[in-house]
Design a protein around this motif. Structure first.
Motif, short mmCIF file in Angstrom:
data_model
loop_
_atom_site.label_atom_id
_atom_site.label_comp_id
_atom_site.label_asym_id
_atom_site.label_seq_id
_atom_site.Cartn_x
_atom_site.Cartn_y
_atom_site.Cartn_z
N GLY A 46 22.48 37.62 42.80
CA GLY A 46 24.11 37.24 42.69
C GLY A 46 24.85 37.21 43.80
N ASP A 47 24.24 36.44 44.72
CA ASP A 47 24.97 36.38 46.15
C ASP A 47 26.25 35.43 46.14
OD1 ASP A 47 25.66 36.45 48.83
OD2 ASP A 47 23.84 35.32 49.51
N GLN A 48 25.80 33.97 46.17
CA GLN A 48 26.89 33.07 46.23
C GLN A 48 27.10 32.54 44.73
OE1 GLN A 48 29.30 32.03 48.54
NE2 GLN A 48 28.44 33.90 49.53
N GLN A 49 25.76 32.24 44.24
CA GLN A 49 25.64 31.72 42.63
C GLN A 49 25.06 32.78 41.86
OE1 GLN A 49 23.51 28.24 43.21
NE2 GLN A 49 24.58 27.37 44.70
N SER A 95 29.54 24.92 44.22
CA SER A 95 29.22 24.92 45.65
C SER A 95 30.44 24.21 46.30
CB SER A 95 27.84 24.46 45.98
OG SER A 95 27.85 22.99 45.39
N LYS A 96 31.16 23.90 45.70
CA LYS A 96 32.47 23.15 46.60
C LYS A 96 33.80 23.90 46.27
CE LYS A 96 30.74 18.50 45.91
NZ LYS A 96 31.14 17.20 45.12
N GLN A 97 34.71 23.92 47.19
CA GLN A 97 36.04 24.49 47.20
C GLN A 97 36.65 23.71 46.00
OE1 GLN A 97 36.87 26.75 49.34
NE2 GLN A 97 39.29 26.79 49.12
N GLY A 98 37.33 24.47 45.11
CA GLY A 98 37.80 24.11 43.97
C GLY A 98 37.18 23.64 42.93
N GLU A 99 35.79 23.64 42.81
CA GLU A 99 35.15 22.82 41.67
C GLU A 99 33.99 23.54 40.92
OE1 GLU A 99 33.79 18.69 41.61
OE2 GLU A 99 31.90 19.61 42.14
N TYR A 100 34.35 24.06 39.57
CA TYR A 100 33.62 24.77 39.05
C TYR A 100 32.07 23.93 38.53
CZ TYR A 100 37.31 28.09 37.54
OH TYR A 100 38.14 29.12 37.52
N SER A 101 30.95 24.39 38.70
CA SER A 101 29.85 23.98 38.34
C SER A 101 28.98 24.82 37.38
CB SER A 101 29.31 23.37 39.64
OG SER A 101 28.01 22.73 39.04
N VAL A 102 28.48 24.54 36.31
CA VAL A 102 27.57 25.33 35.60
C VAL A 102 26.39 24.44 34.92
CG1 VAL A 102 29.04 25.16 33.45
CG2 VAL A 102 27.38 26.90 33.72
N ARG A 103 25.38 24.96 34.79
CA ARG A 103 24.07 24.28 34.14
C ARG A 103 23.40 25.21 33.51
NH1 ARG A 103 19.46 24.56 36.64
NH2 ARG A 103 19.40 25.35 39.00
N GLY A 104 22.95 24.72 32.51
CA GLY A 104 22.04 25.75 31.51
C GLY A 104 20.85 25.28 30.89
N GLU A 105 20.08 25.99 30.17
CA GLU A 105 19.02 25.54 29.48
C GLU A 105 18.60 26.61 28.43
OE1 GLU A 105 15.09 26.58 32.14
OE2 GLU A 105 16.11 24.80 32.74
N THR A 106 18.02 25.94 27.49
CA THR A 106 17.55 27.08 26.24
C THR A 106 16.22 27.43 26.78
OG1 THR A 106 16.35 25.22 25.13
CG2 THR A 106 18.58 25.80 24.44
N ALA A 107 15.77 28.59 26.12
CA ALA A 107 14.36 29.02 26.39
C ALA A 107 13.30 27.99 25.86
CB ALA A 107 14.18 30.38 25.72
N CYS A 108 12.12 27.90 25.98
CA CYS A 108 11.27 27.13 25.41
C CYS A 108 11.10 27.61 23.87
CB CYS A 108 9.93 27.18 26.11
SG CYS A 108 9.84 26.35 27.74
N LEU A 109 11.32 26.87 22.98
CA LEU A 109 11.23 27.02 21.46
C LEU A 109 10.68 25.98 20.78
CD1 LEU A 109 15.37 27.61 21.58
CD2 LEU A 109 13.61 29.17 21.71
N VAL A 165 43.70 25.87 40.38
CA VAL A 165 44.39 26.22 41.64
C VAL A 165 43.95 25.41 42.72
CG1 VAL A 165 44.64 28.25 43.19
CG2 VAL A 165 44.42 28.38 40.61
N GLU A 166 42.57 24.89 42.80
CA GLU A 166 42.24 23.76 43.68
C GLU A 166 41.81 24.48 45.03
OE1 GLU A 166 44.60 20.56 44.21
OE2 GLU A 166 44.54 19.98 42.09
N GLN A 167 42.43 25.61 45.36
CA GLN A 167 41.97 26.54 46.71
C GLN A 167 41.01 27.38 46.61
OE1 GLN A 167 45.87 27.51 47.40
NE2 GLN A 167 46.61 25.50 48.28
N THR A 168 40.35 27.67 45.07
CA THR A 168 39.71 28.79 45.03
C THR A 168 38.22 28.52 45.68
OG1 THR A 168 40.63 29.37 43.16
CG2 THR A 168 38.73 30.32 43.40
N GLY A 169 37.37 29.58 46.46
CA GLY A 169 36.18 29.05 46.85
C GLY A 169 35.22 29.31 45.93
N PRO A 170 33.92 28.70 46.06
CA PRO A 170 32.63 28.74 45.26
C PRO A 170 32.39 30.23 44.67
CG PRO A 170 32.22 27.25 47.26
CD PRO A 170 33.50 27.93 47.54
N ARG A 171 32.32 30.99 45.59
CA ARG A 171 31.78 32.42 45.30
C ARG A 171 32.61 32.98 44.12
NH1 ARG A 171 30.43 37.06 44.50
NH2 ARG A 171 28.92 38.44 45.44
#
Length: 106
Positions: free
Chosen positions: A69-72, A89-103, A41-47
Motif C-alpha cells: 500500500g505505498d502509492q496504490q 495516478s493523476k492529481q485530482g482523478e480517482y481511478s479504480v479497477r477490479g475483478e472477480t475471483a475465478c468462478l 476538490v481537484e487538487q488532491t494528490g493520487p496517494r
C-alpha cells in the motif's frame, strides 16, 4: 460505482464496463471493470485519493490489503470474491479497477 459516489467524485467515466467472461482455467471465468472520476476538490494528490477510497471501503464489506500500500492499494473481499485496485495516478482523478475471483460460470 458506489465507491466513487461515496468519495464525492465528479462524473464517473467507465473505462472497462466488464460484462464479459474471461477464461482463467479449469472452466472458470472472471469479470473485470474499471472507472475513473474527477475529484470535486481537484487538487488532491493520487496517494490521498487512493487512501480516501480505501477508508470508504470499510462501509461496504470486509476488504483487506494484499500488498504494502505505498502509492496504490490492492484489496480483496472474500465475502464478495472481488479484488479492487485503487490506482489513482493523476492529481485530482480517482481511478479504480477490479475483478472477480475465478468462478464457475452460472
Amino acid at each position: 460505482m458506489r465507491l466513487l459516489d461515496e468519495v464525492s467524485a465528479g462524473r464517473i467515466h467507465i473505462t472497462d464496463p466488464g460484462g464479459k467472461d474471461i477464461p482463467c482455467g479449469d472452466g472458470k471465468v472472471k469479470r473485470t471493470f474499471a472507472a475513473t472520476a474527477p475529484d470535486n476538490v481537484e487538487q488532491t494528490g493520487p496517494r490521498s485519493l487512493n487512501a480516501m477510497m480505501l477508508g470508504t471501503l470499510s462501509g461496504f464489506t470486509d476488504y483487506y490489503l494484499t500488498g504494502p500500500g505505498d502509492q496504490q492499494f490492492n484489496v480483496v473481499s472474500d465475502e464478495t470474491k472481488t479484488s479492487l485496485h485503487l490506482n489513482s495516478s493523476k492529481q485530482g482523478e480517482y481511478s479504480v479497477r477490479g475483478e472477480t475471483a475465478c468462478l464457475n460460470p452460472s
